[in-house]
Structures are given as C-alpha cells and as structure tokens.
Design a protein around this motif. Structure first.
Motif, mmCIF file in Angstrom:
data_model
loop_
_atom_site.group_PDB
_atom_site.id
_atom_site.type_symbol
_atom_site.label_atom_id
_atom_site.label_comp_id
_atom_site.label_asym_id
_atom_site.label_seq_id
_atom_site.Cartn_x
_atom_site.Cartn_y
_atom_site.Cartn_z
ATOM 1 N N PRO A 94 3.537 10.449 3.525
ATOM 2 C CA PRO A 94 3.326 9.954 2.529
ATOM 3 C C PRO A 94 4.532 8.986 1.901
ATOM 4 C CG PRO A 94 3.509 12.276 1.961
ATOM 5 C CD PRO A 94 3.329 11.986 3.522
ATOM 6 N N ASP A 95 4.335 8.006 1.015
ATOM 7 C CA ASP A 95 5.624 7.310 0.363
ATOM 8 C C ASP A 95 6.302 8.035 -0.732
ATOM 9 O OD1 ASP A 95 5.343 5.048 2.222
ATOM 10 O OD2 ASP A 95 3.225 4.751 1.083
ATOM 11 N N ILE A 96 5.345 8.944 -1.461
ATOM 12 C CA ILE A 96 5.829 9.953 -2.430
ATOM 13 C C ILE A 96 5.262 11.281 -2.303
ATOM 14 C CG2 ILE A 96 5.813 10.208 -5.054
ATOM 15 C CD1 ILE A 96 5.300 7.325 -5.541
ATOM 16 N N PHE A 97 6.090 12.298 -2.378
ATOM 17 C CA PHE A 97 5.645 13.419 -2.151
ATOM 18 C C PHE A 97 6.393 14.295 -3.276
ATOM 19 C CE2 PHE A 97 8.382 12.555 1.319
ATOM 20 C CZ PHE A 97 9.261 13.876 1.281
ATOM 21 N N THR A 98 6.467 15.783 -3.009
ATOM 22 C CA THR A 98 7.211 16.755 -3.910
ATOM 23 C C THR A 98 8.203 17.614 -2.998
ATOM 24 O OG1 THR A 98 5.090 18.089 -4.008
ATOM 25 C CG2 THR A 98 5.608 16.249 -5.725
ATOM 26 N N GLN B 223 -7.403 13.381 -13.196
ATOM 27 C CA GLN B 223 -6.733 12.445 -14.118
ATOM 28 C C GLN B 223 -5.866 11.848 -13.356
ATOM 29 O OE1 GLN B 223 -7.444 15.689 -14.362
ATOM 30 N NE2 GLN B 223 -7.523 16.650 -16.252
ATOM 31 N N PHE B 224 -5.029 12.401 -12.356
ATOM 32 C CA PHE B 224 -4.008 11.744 -11.785
ATOM 33 C C PHE B 224 -4.528 10.308 -10.980
ATOM 34 C CE2 PHE B 224 -0.790 10.766 -8.405
ATOM 35 C CZ PHE B 224 0.288 11.033 -9.043
ATOM 36 N N GLU B 225 -5.790 10.517 -10.330
ATOM 37 C CA GLU B 225 -6.481 9.260 -9.814
ATOM 38 C C GLU B 225 -6.651 8.397 -10.904
ATOM 39 O OE1 GLU B 225 -7.609 8.292 -6.886
ATOM 40 O OE2 GLU B 225 -7.658 10.045 -5.771
ATOM 41 N N GLN B 226 -7.118 8.571 -12.179
ATOM 42 C CA GLN B 226 -7.319 7.725 -13.230
ATOM 43 C C GLN B 226 -6.021 6.891 -13.571
ATOM 44 O OE1 GLN B 226 -9.273 10.560 -15.906
ATOM 45 N NE2 GLN B 226 -11.199 10.083 -15.040
ATOM 46 N N MET B 227 -5.008 7.656 -13.621
ATOM 47 C CA MET B 227 -3.637 7.200 -14.061
ATOM 48 C C MET B 227 -3.263 6.053 -12.870
ATOM 49 S SD MET B 227 0.185 8.814 -14.483
ATOM 50 C CE MET B 227 0.195 9.405 -12.715
ATOM 51 N N VAL C 49 0.697 -1.249 -0.104
ATOM 52 C CA VAL C 49 0.011 0.078 0.056
ATOM 53 C C VAL C 49 0.700 1.183 -0.092
ATOM 54 C CG1 VAL C 49 -1.823 1.312 1.169
ATOM 55 C CG2 VAL C 49 -1.767 -1.251 1.269
ATOM 56 N N LEU C 50 0.639 1.878 -0.888
ATOM 57 C CA LEU C 50 1.581 3.386 -1.054
ATOM 58 C C LEU C 50 0.538 4.540 -1.013
ATOM 59 C CD1 LEU C 50 3.525 2.755 -4.391
ATOM 60 C CD2 LEU C 50 4.404 2.430 -1.778
ATOM 61 N N ILE D 160 -2.756 2.019 -4.384
ATOM 62 C CA ILE D 160 -2.158 3.623 -4.017
ATOM 63 C C ILE D 160 -3.498 4.245 -3.714
ATOM 64 C CG2 ILE D 160 -1.355 5.450 -5.284
ATOM 65 C CD1 ILE D 160 0.163 3.279 -6.909
ATOM 66 N N TYR D 161 -3.111 4.984 -2.574
ATOM 67 C CA TYR D 161 -4.077 6.305 -2.218
ATOM 68 C C TYR D 161 -3.627 7.442 -2.529
ATOM 69 C CZ TYR D 161 -6.380 2.455 0.466
ATOM 70 O OH TYR D 161 -6.942 1.413 1.051
ATOM 71 N N VAL D 162 -4.029 8.375 -3.046
ATOM 72 C CA VAL D 162 -3.500 9.763 -3.499
ATOM 73 C C VAL D 162 -4.370 10.775 -2.785
ATOM 74 C CG1 VAL D 162 -3.548 11.501 -5.309
ATOM 75 C CG2 VAL D 162 -3.413 8.815 -5.918
ATOM 76 N N GLU D 163 -3.683 11.610 -2.232
ATOM 77 C CA GLU D 163 -4.061 12.839 -1.525
ATOM 78 C C GLU D 163 -3.563 13.992 -2.239
ATOM 79 O OE1 GLU D 163 -3.738 15.086 2.687
ATOM 80 O OE2 GLU D 163 -2.278 13.830 2.304
#
Length: 424
Positions: A94-98, A52-56, A39-40, A69-72
C-alpha cells in the motif's frame, strides 16, 4: 457529372478522415487522462470506521478527480501486518499504511517516507510525534488520541445501585456483585484476538510501575522481572476476575461479539477503548456509555491509558508521484473542513492536532481527551518493544486464560519474550 461525383466522393472521404481523426484524438485524450490518474492504495486498520473511511475517500476523489484511491480495511479479528512486508518487497504494498511507533519505527524504517516537512507537523500535539520520530525526523502522522480502560453502560450501573465508577480493585469486586444481583453479566470478554492482551493490557503492567522507563530498562537487562513484580501479578488477578464474572468461552469470543454483548445490554462492561464509539453509536443509539480506568489494586492510582494508537505512514518504496499524492491526501484529512468533519463527527476521533475542534467526537472520546489534557493518564505505548514482541506477549496471556500456563509460568514466559525481543 463525373466531376461532381468525384468532388462529392472527395468531400465525403475528407469528412470521414477528419471524423476518424477527431474520434482517434478523443480516444487518445481519454486514454491519456486515465494514464495521468494517480492510483493510491490505503491500508486502514480501523474496522469500526470502514464505511465512514470509504465515504471520506470518495469525497476526496470528487475534489481530486485525477486521483483514484482503493481502501483495504483490516483489523479486528485479523492480523493487519502479517503480509504487508511481503507485499512491499514485491512492489505491491500500500502507498499509505500504519505504524505503531517506538520500536516499530526502527523495525520499519526502510519503508517509511520522511514526513518532517509536512504542514501538519507543527499543528500536532508535540508529545504525539515522539513515538514516530527518529533522529529528529518525523515518519508518521498521528491518527488520533485513544484511551483504553473499561467501557461501561451508565444506565446498568445506575440500575444496579453503583453510584460512582470503581477506583480500586475492591470497589470493582463490589460493583460486579451488584450487577449480578440484577441478572446482568458484569464483563463481556473477547480474548480471541491477542492485540488486546499483548498491546493494551501488557502496556498497563508497564505504565503503572513507579518508574516505567527504569522498569523497562531493567527488565531488558535482566535486573527486573515480571515473575517477582507485584503489579504483573495484579494484572493476572484482574484477568481472573473478568473470567469469573464474564461470559463463557472468553478466548473464543472475538472483538465484534464482545462489543455486541455490551451494545445489547447482555453485559455491563468491556475492556476496550474509545475506538468502539462508532460501533456503539450504530448498534446502541441513544444508550449512554462511559469509560473508567482499570483498577489493578487498592492504591486508588488507576488512570486511563492514552496515546496515539497508530500513525499514518507513506510507503518509501512507492513512486515519487504516488508519494506526493499520498502526502497531499494525509494533509487534506487534517486541514480541510471535510476531512476534519469526518474525523470528529463520523469517526469519533479525539484529534491529535491543536487546530481541530472537538465538539462532536462522542462522550467516550471526549472523556479520554479531557484526561489526556489534564495529564491524569498513563502512557499507552510501552516504549522500544517491537510489534512482534507484543504479539508474543498476547499469545502468552491467552495461554494463561486458557489455563495452559500457571501464573508463575506465565510471568516467566513474559520475561523470556521481552528479553528475547531486546536482543540486538
């Protein structure tokens, strides 16, 4: 008869045991699969592409069923970094952020995984990696290349008789008066959020200097000052112009409202960047928009600010398996045909990678990418200042727009903010 009954009972009992075992095994296998699923969590700062990002992500999950994958999505009117340090410190980040690079790379280095060995590194335009590279190690993947300037409605300009985009401050003043004559508000001003003021407009005050690196160094050392700098004063004069020829309550108008004003033709221009292309495509399909540089003076040297707005980074504190899967996802985004299609066709991103085709990125992003390749641009990043310093600069400019500070007070306060941020 008794023996037959006993036999039947034994067979029935045996079958029930075997069935129970099969059921138990099946349940165990299901539980194991759920346990094995990685789970990411991803923190996406681009509200313009939230759907669009959720769809990707859903597409990626179809191809990788062992990953969830959960997107915030944060950003726009919200501060997308106010709580993230506390989350990471608590092991819930988060596991991936900016990360915006430069000073923020040093600021966050304890939370950034080294991505130097990733296959996309060699495919990125070399200069895009500089802001996120520290001691020869790459800590983030460039999101895209964006441009900041004045986004405008081509049809309204034609209707007002504006034959070409203004290249000087005087030409801009002529243009706004022509727009007023056809009862169109020249500027849609959304100064509610400080990021436009502190991150983008202040960048222009650095970028347009004759020697930006030298100016930046001297400003930190106290050898240069915004208070005596002509370009810094020009920036405030430009902001005054947008207030004079813009909507009321500019500092209470947010990002979404200003873009909506442009999309609905309530205004002809907005200080924004190529990232608003997806919103305009959704709200104003068929209308033609372009982008031109912000002219601060009459020297005709205005250029669009371009650069990488954010870098995808992997949380160094995440587990090894999560970090592995996070790297795999980021590589998929820029290497797979599906990921590339989302980035260009759906996100309208100008790719920061040489191998990605740019046929369908939208007219604004295409203009930005063209000037980026010709080098006729200004660098949108202002070097070693932290994100907190940029927020403070934005707050200072917002106080100026609210007429809480005079021009001289604003410039002196900007000096104080930036010099304080430079202290070790």
């Amino acid at each position: 008869m008794k023996e037959k009954i006993c036999y039947l009972f034994f067979v029935s009992f045996l079958l029930s045991v075997l069935t129970s075992c099969d059921s138990s095994n099946a349940q165990t296998e299901t539980e194991n699969k759920e346990t094995e699923q990685v789970v990411l969590t991803i923190r996406n700062p681009k509200v313009e592409i939230a759907t669009q990002f959720e769809q990707m992500v859903r597409e990626y999950e179809k191809q990788n069923p062992d990953v969830k994958i959960y997107v915030e999505t944060v950003g726009g009117a919200s501060d997308d970094f106010s709580d993230i340090i506390a989350q990471i410190a608590a092991g819930q980040g988060p596991d991936i952020f900016t990360n915006i690079g430069y000073g923020a790379t040093k600021e966050w280095i304890n939370y950034l995984e080294d991505l130097s060995s990733q296959p996309w590194v060699e495919k990125a335009y070399p200069d895009t990696l500089k802001p996120i590279t520290l001691e020869a190690k790459v800590y983030g993947m460039p999101m895209d290349i964006e441009g900041f300037g004045i986004v405008y409605n081509r049809e309204l300009f034609q209707e007002a008789g504006i034959q070409s985009v203004p290249r000087t401050y005087s030409e801009l003043k002529v243009a706004v008066k022509k727009l007023e004559k056809i009862d169109v508000t020249p500027f849609a001003n959304g100064y509610y959020e400080e990021w436009k003021l502190g991150y983008h407009l202040t960048s222009l005050a650095f970028a347009i200097q004759q020697d930006p690196i030298k100016f930046n160094y001297q400003l930190k050392k106290g050898e240069e000052s915004f208070a005596t700098n002509v370009i810094a004063k020009d920036l405030l004069s430009f902001l005054d112009l947008t207030l004079q020829y813009g909507n009321q309550s500019a500092t209470k108008t947010d990002y979404y409202n200003e873009v909506e004003m442009l999309a609905n033709e309530e205004a002809a221009m907005v200080l924004q960047g190529s990232w608003i292309q997806p919103l305009l495509d959704e709200e104003a399909p068929g209308k033609s928009f372009g982008i031109f540089p912000i002219p601060l003076n009459d020297k005709a040297n205005s250029k669009i600010l371009t650069g990488v707005p954010n870098y995808w980074v992997v949380n160094k504190k995440s587990s090894s398996i999560k970090k592995q899967e996070a790297k795999k996802f980021l590589n998929w985004m820029v290497s797979s045909s599906e990921g590339q299609r989302f980035m260009t066709e759906r996100f309208s991103f100008a790719p920061a990678f040489k191998h990605i085709k740019t046929n369908d990125i939208g007219p604004i992003s295409k203009e930005v990418l063209n000037v980026y390749h010709t080098k006729e641009t200004y660098n949108s990043n202002w070097f070693a200042y932290s994100s907190s310093a940029k927020r403070e600069a934005g707050r200072t400019l917002k106080r100026y727009l609210n007429r809480e500070l005079s021009q001289s007070e604003t410039l002196r306060q900007l000096d104080d903010v930036l010099r304080e941020a430079s202290k070790p």
